[in-house]
Motif scaffolding. Structure first.
Motif, PDB file in Angstrom:
ATOM      1  N   VAL A 251      -0.617   1.311   8.112  1.00 45.23           N
ATOM      2  CA  VAL A 251      -1.236   0.125   8.691  1.00 45.23           C
ATOM      3  C   VAL A 251      -2.455  -0.301   7.864  1.00 45.23           C
ATOM      4  O   VAL A 251      -2.681  -1.492   7.619  1.00 45.23           O
ATOM      5  CB  VAL A 251      -1.639   0.390  10.154  1.00 45.23           C
ATOM      6  CG1 VAL A 251      -2.454  -0.766  10.711  1.00 45.23           C
ATOM      7  CG2 VAL A 251      -0.403   0.613  11.016  1.00 45.23           C
TER       8      VAL A 251
ATOM      9  N   PRO B  33      -2.328  -7.538   1.753  1.00 47.27           N
ATOM     10  CA  PRO B  33      -1.514  -8.530   2.477  1.00 47.27           C
ATOM     11  C   PRO B  33      -0.586  -9.325   1.572  1.00 47.27           C
ATOM     12  O   PRO B  33       0.462  -9.802   2.013  1.00 47.27           O
ATOM     13  CB  PRO B  33      -2.577  -9.435   3.120  1.00 47.27           C
ATOM     14  CG  PRO B  33      -3.805  -9.258   2.276  1.00 47.27           C
ATOM     15  CD  PRO B  33      -3.774  -7.828   1.822  1.00 47.27           C
TER      16      PRO B  33
ATOM     17  N   CYS C  99      -1.277  -1.937   4.722  1.00 45.33           N
ATOM     18  CA  CYS C  99      -0.813  -3.305   5.011  1.00 45.33           C
ATOM     19  C   CYS C  99      -1.985  -4.275   5.072  1.00 45.33           C
ATOM     20  O   CYS C  99      -1.900  -5.419   4.595  1.00 45.33           O
ATOM     21  CB  CYS C  99      -0.055  -3.340   6.340  1.00 45.33           C
ATOM     22  SG  CYS C  99       1.569  -2.556   6.310  1.00 45.33           S
ATOM     23  N   ALA C 100      -3.093  -3.821   5.646  1.00 45.72           N
ATOM     24  CA  ALA C 100      -4.278  -4.668   5.759  1.00 45.72           C
ATOM     25  C   ALA C 100      -4.960  -4.842   4.404  1.00 45.72           C
ATOM     26  O   ALA C 100      -5.536  -5.901   4.131  1.00 45.72           O
ATOM     27  CB  ALA C 100      -5.254  -4.060   6.766  1.00 45.72           C
TER      28      ALA C 100
ATOM     29  N   TYR D  58      -9.748  -1.659   9.666  1.00 46.34           N
ATOM     30  CA  TYR D  58      -8.682  -0.665   9.801  1.00 46.34           C
ATOM     31  C   TYR D  58      -9.045   0.630   9.080  1.00 46.34           C
ATOM     32  O   TYR D  58      -8.784   1.733   9.598  1.00 46.34           O
ATOM     33  CB  TYR D  58      -7.364  -1.223   9.268  1.00 46.34           C
ATOM     34  CG  TYR D  58      -6.614  -2.045  10.291  1.00 46.34           C
ATOM     35  CD1 TYR D  58      -7.213  -3.133  10.918  1.00 46.34           C
ATOM     36  CD2 TYR D  58      -5.306  -1.758  10.632  1.00 46.34           C
ATOM     37  CE1 TYR D  58      -6.535  -3.888  11.862  1.00 46.34           C
ATOM     38  CE2 TYR D  58      -4.613  -2.506  11.565  1.00 46.34           C
ATOM     39  CZ  TYR D  58      -5.236  -3.567  12.178  1.00 46.34           C
ATOM     40  OH  TYR D  58      -4.562  -4.313  13.108  1.00 46.34           O
TER      41      TYR D  58
ATOM     42  N   THR E 244       2.878  -7.807   1.385  1.00 45.25           N
ATOM     43  CA  THR E 244       3.627  -7.622   2.632  1.00 45.25           C
ATOM     44  C   THR E 244       4.688  -8.697   2.834  1.00 45.25           C
ATOM     45  O   THR E 244       4.612  -9.793   2.267  1.00 45.25           O
ATOM     46  CB  THR E 244       2.681  -7.644   3.840  1.00 45.25           C
ATOM     47  OG1 THR E 244       2.043  -8.921   3.926  1.00 45.25           O
ATOM     48  CG2 THR E 244       1.627  -6.552   3.726  1.00 45.25           C
ATOM     49  N   THR E 245       5.665  -8.362   3.668  1.00 42.57           N
ATOM     50  CA  THR E 245       6.674  -9.307   4.132  1.00 42.57           C
ATOM     51  C   THR E 245       6.617  -9.310   5.649  1.00 42.57           C
ATOM     52  O   THR E 245       6.870  -8.278   6.282  1.00 42.57           O
ATOM     53  CB  THR E 245       8.080  -8.892   3.662  1.00 42.57           C
ATOM     54  OG1 THR E 245       8.092  -8.810   2.229  1.00 42.57           O
ATOM     55  CG2 THR E 245       9.105  -9.913   4.126  1.00 42.57           C
ATOM     56  N   ASN E 246       6.241 -10.451   6.208  1.00 42.77           N
ATOM     57  CA  ASN E 246       6.026 -10.552   7.664  1.00 42.77           C
ATOM     58  C   ASN E 246       5.026  -9.506   8.168  1.00 42.77           C
ATOM     59  O   ASN E 246       5.157  -8.961   9.258  1.00 42.77           O
ATOM     60  CB  ASN E 246       7.356 -10.387   8.415  1.00 42.77           C
ATOM     61  CG  ASN E 246       8.336 -11.502   8.095  1.00 42.77           C
ATOM     62  OD1 ASN E 246       7.944 -12.658   7.933  1.00 42.77           O
ATOM     63  ND2 ASN E 246       9.620 -11.153   7.994  1.00 42.77           N
ATOM     64  N   GLY E 247       4.014  -9.237   7.325  1.00 45.21           N
ATOM     65  CA  GLY E 247       2.940  -8.324   7.724  1.00 45.21           C
ATOM     66  C   GLY E 247       3.184  -6.863   7.417  1.00 45.21           C
ATOM     67  O   GLY E 247       2.327  -6.018   7.685  1.00 45.21           O
ATOM     68  N   TRP E 248       4.349  -6.520   6.827  1.00 46.35           N
ATOM     69  CA  TRP E 248       4.682  -5.127   6.565  1.00 46.35           C
ATOM     70  C   TRP E 248       4.901  -4.883   5.082  1.00 46.35           C
ATOM     71  O   TRP E 248       5.558  -5.662   4.405  1.00 46.35           O
ATOM     72  CB  TRP E 248       5.938  -4.723   7.336  1.00 46.35           C
ATOM     73  CG  TRP E 248       5.778  -4.886   8.813  1.00 46.35           C
ATOM     74  CD1 TRP E 248       6.282  -5.888   9.587  1.00 46.35           C
ATOM     75  CD2 TRP E 248       5.031  -4.041   9.690  1.00 46.35           C
ATOM     76  NE1 TRP E 248       5.909  -5.720  10.891  1.00 46.35           N
ATOM     77  CE2 TRP E 248       5.138  -4.588  10.985  1.00 46.35           C
ATOM     78  CE3 TRP E 248       4.287  -2.875   9.514  1.00 46.35           C
ATOM     79  CZ2 TRP E 248       4.523  -4.020  12.103  1.00 46.35           C
ATOM     80  CZ3 TRP E 248       3.676  -2.294  10.615  1.00 46.35           C
ATOM     81  CH2 TRP E 248       3.798  -2.862  11.895  1.00 46.35           C
TER      82      TRP E 248
ATOM     83  N   LYS F 243     -10.302  -7.439   8.093  1.00 42.57           N
ATOM     84  CA  LYS F 243      -9.275  -6.601   8.708  1.00 42.57           C
ATOM     85  C   LYS F 243      -9.084  -5.309   7.934  1.00 42.57           C
ATOM     86  O   LYS F 243      -8.941  -4.228   8.528  1.00 42.57           O
ATOM     87  CB  LYS F 243      -7.956  -7.371   8.783  1.00 42.57           C
ATOM     88  CG  LYS F 243      -6.833  -6.607   9.463  1.00 42.57           C
ATOM     89  CD  LYS F 243      -5.567  -7.446   9.541  1.00 42.57           C
ATOM     90  CE  LYS F 243      -4.426  -6.676  10.209  1.00 42.57           C
ATOM     91  NZ  LYS F 243      -3.182  -7.495  10.277  1.00 42.57           N
TER      92      LYS F 243
END
Length: 270
Positions: free
Chosen positions: A100, A107, A103-104, A42, A110-114, A38
């Motif tokens: 983005v 990981p 974030c990729a 990205y 991140t918190t909940n993907g962010w 990912k």
């Protein structure tokens, strides 16, 4: 006269085009290369959109410069303001796109993907500032304050983007650990050369063109044009000299023995 409806229409087109192209590439490349991570996917798509924007910018610049060369002050071309409205959206899109990508890449942060905003700004703060400052300063100047004068010079500055594909390619090559390849070396040479010619040397060249058209030496031009023009050029040039110095410092600090692990803090921004 560039109508407000046209301005909003071109900006809306940019809002659709840049993120739409990004997600289109994500879907397409993801299907072609299903094994790609990912983070790599990205980054590759972000770099592709940046390169595409640069190519469009240079094409528009070429068209306007050729059509306005006979009268560098007063000749008009509709693409100047149309692309300004379309292209300004790219700066804000890229802030989001870089987020983005980060974030990729991280990981675990991140918190909940962010990612936390503080973490993102610590890595990309200078670029975010650059992307916010330039449109905030120069979009109003191009669209409202120059009163339709100087399409030739505005379009010439579109060539600033010429180095972007090489900078984007460098990030991709590093990500795929190709820093020892001939492609990486050649890309670096092209990046620095294009950056210097189209982001630094272009300013004395434009002063020389003005002087040639109006019978002045290049050294006389700064005293013959409005102060605001000199200030605007100095602001843009200041950004470019800073980034050029960063590129040179990064080149000097780089060692192939690092095997793709670059510890220079400059790598975060370039």
């Amino acid at each position: 006269m560039y109508e407000q409806a046209e301005m909003l229409g071109h900006m809306l087109a940019g809002c659709v085009f840049f993120p739409g192209t990004f997600y289109f590439l994500l879907a397409g490349v993801g299907k072609i290369c299903p094994g790609m991570s990912k983070a790599d996917l990205y980054l590759l798509c972000n770099s592709a959109v940046s390169s595409l924007q640069a190519i469009i910018s240079c094409c528009v610049g070429s068209i306007v410069v050729v059509n306005c060369y006979k009268d560098i002050l007063y000749a008009r071309h509709w693409l100047t303001e149309a692309y300004t409205c379309f292209g300004v959206v790219y700066f804000y899109y890229d802030i989001w796109s870089m987020y983005v990508v980060e974030c990729a890449r991280y990981p675990d942060q991140t918190t909940n993907g962010w990612l936390p905003l503080k973490f993102y700004l610590k890595r990309k703060g200078l670029m975010v500032f650059h992307h916010l400052a330039l449109p905030a300063i120069f979009f109003p100047i191009i669209m409202f304050f120059r009163k339709g004068i100087g399409d030739f010079f505005v379009a010439s500055l579109f060539f600033i983007e010429l180095s972007t594909p090489f900078v984007a390619m460098r990030a991709v090559l590093l990500r795929f650990q190709m820093e020892k390849s001939v492609v990486y070396l050649l890309n670096g040479v092209f990046a620095i050369s294009a950056f210097f010619m189209c982001r630094i040397a272009i300013f004395p060249m434009l002063y020389a063109v003005y002087g040639d058209k109006y019978g002045l030496s290049t050294m006389q031009v700064p005293f013959a044009i409005p102060v605001k023009c000199n200030v605007g050029c100095a602001l843009i040039l200041g950004f470019q000299i800073y980034w050029f110095a960063q590129m040179i410092r990064l080149l000097k600090s780089y060692s192939p023995k690092q095997n793709g692990k670059h510890h220079s803090p400059l790598e975060k921004e370039l």
